[in-house]
Design an enzyme around this catalytic site. Structure first.
Site, PDB file in Angstrom:
ATOM      1  N   CYS A 172      -3.057   8.214   4.014  1.00 13.73           N
ATOM      2  CA  CYS A 172      -2.997   7.779   2.620  1.00 13.73           C
ATOM      3  C   CYS A 172      -4.342   7.952   1.920  1.00 13.73           C
ATOM      4  O   CYS A 172      -4.394   8.318   0.749  1.00 13.73           O
ATOM      5  CB  CYS A 172      -2.555   6.317   2.542  1.00 13.73           C
ATOM      6  SG  CYS A 172      -0.878   6.031   3.130  1.00 13.73           S
TER       7      CYS A 172
ATOM      8  N   GLU B 134       0.876  -1.173   0.000  1.00 15.13           N
ATOM      9  CA  GLU B 134       0.000   0.000   0.000  1.00 15.13           C
ATOM     10  C   GLU B 134       0.909   1.217   0.000  1.00 15.13           C
ATOM     11  O   GLU B 134       1.587   1.490   0.980  1.00 15.13           O
ATOM     12  CB  GLU B 134      -0.916  -0.022   1.228  1.00 15.13           C
ATOM     13  CG  GLU B 134      -2.099   0.921   1.107  1.00 15.13           C
ATOM     14  CD  GLU B 134      -1.899   2.203   1.881  1.00 15.13           C
ATOM     15  OE1 GLU B 134      -1.394   3.180   1.263  1.00 15.13           O
ATOM     16  OE2 GLU B 134      -2.235   2.243   3.062  1.00 15.13           O
TER      17      GLU B 134
END
Length: 466
Positions: A272, A238
Site C-alpha cells: 500500500c 487503511e
C-alpha cells in the site's frame, strides 16, 4: 502454461502462486461455528480484560520470542501462500516481533490514567479501558505483519480479537491464532475465522464486538463502513494508496534512484505504501530515469525460494491481469514505455517490471492504485504545480521527498496531503509512530499510542475534593 488461479467462492483456498499447486482448502464456517466463535470470544474477554499490566507484558514478551523462533519456518509458509521472496517473508515476521517489543516497553505508560487539574478543588482523570472484541479484516500482502500490527495493540489494552484474514492465506491465519494463544496462555484471545463477506454483518451486529479494523480496498471499506455505521461500531480503515516519490533538483541522484527501486519493488510491488508515482525535477530527470531503469533491469526475477531472486510472482494471476489492463489503458492514452515487461508468457503469476512516462493525468497510472512492479514517472519544473498534481490524487497514505536541503524537503513534505511523509528515505511503517491515511486511503491510526487507544474507552472521571 499454468491455468489462472481463481479463488472459489465456497471456501478459503491456498495456492502457491508461483507453481500453481493447491496447498490446502478451508471450508467456510457454518452458523454454529460462527455462534461458537462469538461465545468463545466473550469467555476469553471476561478473563483477559481483568489481567494486569504485568500479565499483558508477559504476553508481549512471549509472543515476540515465539515469532523469532518460528521466523524461518513461517517464512516458507508465507512465501508458498502468497509468493513474496523468502527473505522478505522472514523480515515481516521479525518486524512483527519488534512491535511486540515496543508495546512491552511502553505498556505501563500507555495504560496510565491521565490526570488533568481543573481548579484547586477538582481534577479530571482520563482512564483507558477495554470494551470487548474487535473484528479485524486483514489483507494477504503482509499476512503476519498486518494482522499482528492490528491485533497486538488491541490485545495489549485488554480487548480481544476476531480475525477474518484474506481468502488465500488461511494457513498463515491459523498460525497467528496459534501464536497468540500460546503467548496469552488462553484460548479465544484471538480467534481466526473462516467466514464470508456476508458474515461480517453477523459479527458487527453482536454487542460483544465493539469495532472493526479493515486493511483492504476502497470498495471493501465502503461495504464494511456501511455495516458498521448501521450498528454504530467504530472503524479504522487503511484502504490503499498511490504514494508519491518526489525528487527535488538538488537531491542525491544515485541514492534516490536506488531507494526508489526498493520503494517500488518491495513485496513485488504489492504494498500500500509502495512508491507508485515518481515526480522528478526536469533538470535531473534524464540522468535519474536512466539510473532508475538500469537498476530495475538488474533485478533477478524467479522462484521466491531462491535467495538470489529479488522479485517473484504476484499473489494471484488475476492481479497480474488487472495490472496489465491498467498499463495497457494508460499506454492507449498516449503514455510511453521506458521499460517493457508485463505478464510472463509461461508463468502468469509473474509480472516483469515496467516503467512508464508521458502519462495522461486521467489515466489509470495517474489515478488508480497499482499493485505490482510498475513505475509511473512524471517530470516537473515548478514545485507548486507539482504539489497541485500530487495532491489531486484521491488517495493520501504516504509519500517520500528527497533533497540535500533537509529544511526545504520538510517544507515540501508539509504540503503533501498524506498521513505520513518520509524525507530522504523510503516510506515505511514503524511501531513507534502512528500509521494511517487520509482521503480515500482511510482514517484512524494503527501502532504507537494512537493505535493503542483507538478501540479503548477513554473514560473521564471528574473528582471533587469538597
Amino acid at each position: 502454461m499454468k491455468e489462472g488461479v481463481l479463488l472459489r467462492s465456497d471456501k478459503y483456498i491456498s495456492i502457491n502462486p508461483y507453481t500453481g499447486n493447491l496447498i490446502r482448502e478451508f471450508p467456510y464456517w457454518d452458523d454454529k461455528q460462527i455462534d461458537q466463535s462469538i461465545r468463545s470470544s466473550k469467555q476469553a474477554y471476561h478473563f483477559w480484560s481483568h489481567t494486569t499490566i504485568e500479565e499483558r507484558k508477559s504476553f508481549l514478551a512471549a509472543l515476540s520470542e515465539f515469532l523469532k523462533v518460528k521466523a524461518d519456518d513461517w517464512a516458507v509458509i508465507i512465501t508458498e501462500e502468497m509468493g513474496k521472496p523468502l527473505s522478505q517473508s522472514k523480515a515481516e515476521i521479525l518486524k512483527s516481533a519488534t512491535l511486540c517489543d515496543y508495546y512491552y516497553q511502553q505498556l505501563e505508560v500507555l495504560s496510565q490514567p491521565r490526570m488533568i487539574p481543573l481548579d484547586n478543588k477538582r481534577y479530571g482523570m482520563v482512564k483507558p479501558q477495554a470494551q470487548g472484541a474487535v473484528l479485524g479484516m486483514m489483507p494477504w500482502n503482509f499476512p503476519i505483519w498486518q494482522a499482528i500490527r492490528f491485533a497486538v495493540p488491541v490485545i495489549s489494552g485488554g480487548n480481544v480479537v476476531l480475525l477474518k484474514h484474506a481468502q488465500n492465506v488461511g494457513i498463515t491465519a491459523n498460525l497467528i491464532e496459534e501464536a497468540i494463544t500460546h503467548a496469552a496462555g488462553l484460548e479465544g484471545v484471538l480467534i481466526n475465522t473462516f467466514i464470508t463477506h456476508d458474515d461480517i454483518a453477523r459479527y458487527l451486529q453482536d454487542e460483544h464486538i465493539v469495532g472493526a479494523s479493515l486493511t483492504g480496498s476502497e470498495r471493501a471499506g465502503v461495504a464494511v463502513g456501511r455495516i458498521a455505521g448501521i450498528n454504530i461500531k467504530k472503524t479504522v480503515m487503511e484502504l490503499g494508496g498511490s504514494d508519491v516519490f518526489i525528487v527535488l533538483e538538488d537531491a542525491d541522484l544515485e541514492l534516490s534512484a536506488e531507494i526508489a527501486v526498493k520503494a517500488r519493488l518491495n513485496n513485488n510491488g504489492q504494498t500500500c505504501i509502495a512508491a507508485k508515482r515518481f515526480y522528478i525535477h526536469k533538470n535531473i530527470y534524464p540522468k535519474w530515469k536512466e539510473s532508475f531503469v538500469e537498476i530495475i533491469k538488474s533485478k533477478k526475477i524467479g522462484d521466491p525460494k531462491d535467495h538470489s531472486n529479488e522479485l517473484s510472482g504476484l499473489a494471484r494471476n488475476d492481479l497480474a491481469e488487472t495490472l496489465q489492463a491498467q498499463v495497457d489503458k494508460t499506454v492507449s492514452m498516449g503514455a510511453r514505455k521506458l521499460l517493457s515487461g508485463g505478464v510472463d508468457k509461461d508463468n502468469p503469476s509473474i509480472y516483469h517490471p515496467e516503467i512508464i512516462e508521458h502519462i495522461d493525468s486521467k489515466s489509470p497510472l495517474s489515478c488508480e492504485e497499482t499493485f505490482g512492479p510498475v513505475a509511473a514517472l512524471f517530470p516537473f519544473e515548478d514545485e507548486q504545480e507539482m504539489l497541485s498534481r500530487v495532491n489531486a490524487s484521491r488517495y493520501g497514505l504516504g509519500a517520500s521527498v528527497w533533497s540535500t536541503d533537509t529544511d526545504h524537503a520538510i517544507a515540501i513534505a508539509d504540503q503533501v496531503n498524506a498521513g505520513s511523509v518520509a524525507v530522504n528515505q523510503m516510506m515505511s511503517s514503524d511501531p513507534r509512530l502512528p500509521f494511517g491515511g487520509i482521503k480515500k486511503s482511510g482514517f484512524g491510526r494503527e501502532m504507537s499510542m494512537e493505535g493503542f487507544l483507538e478501540f479503548l474507552n477513554l473514560k473521564t472521571i471528574i473528582v471533587s475534593n469538597e
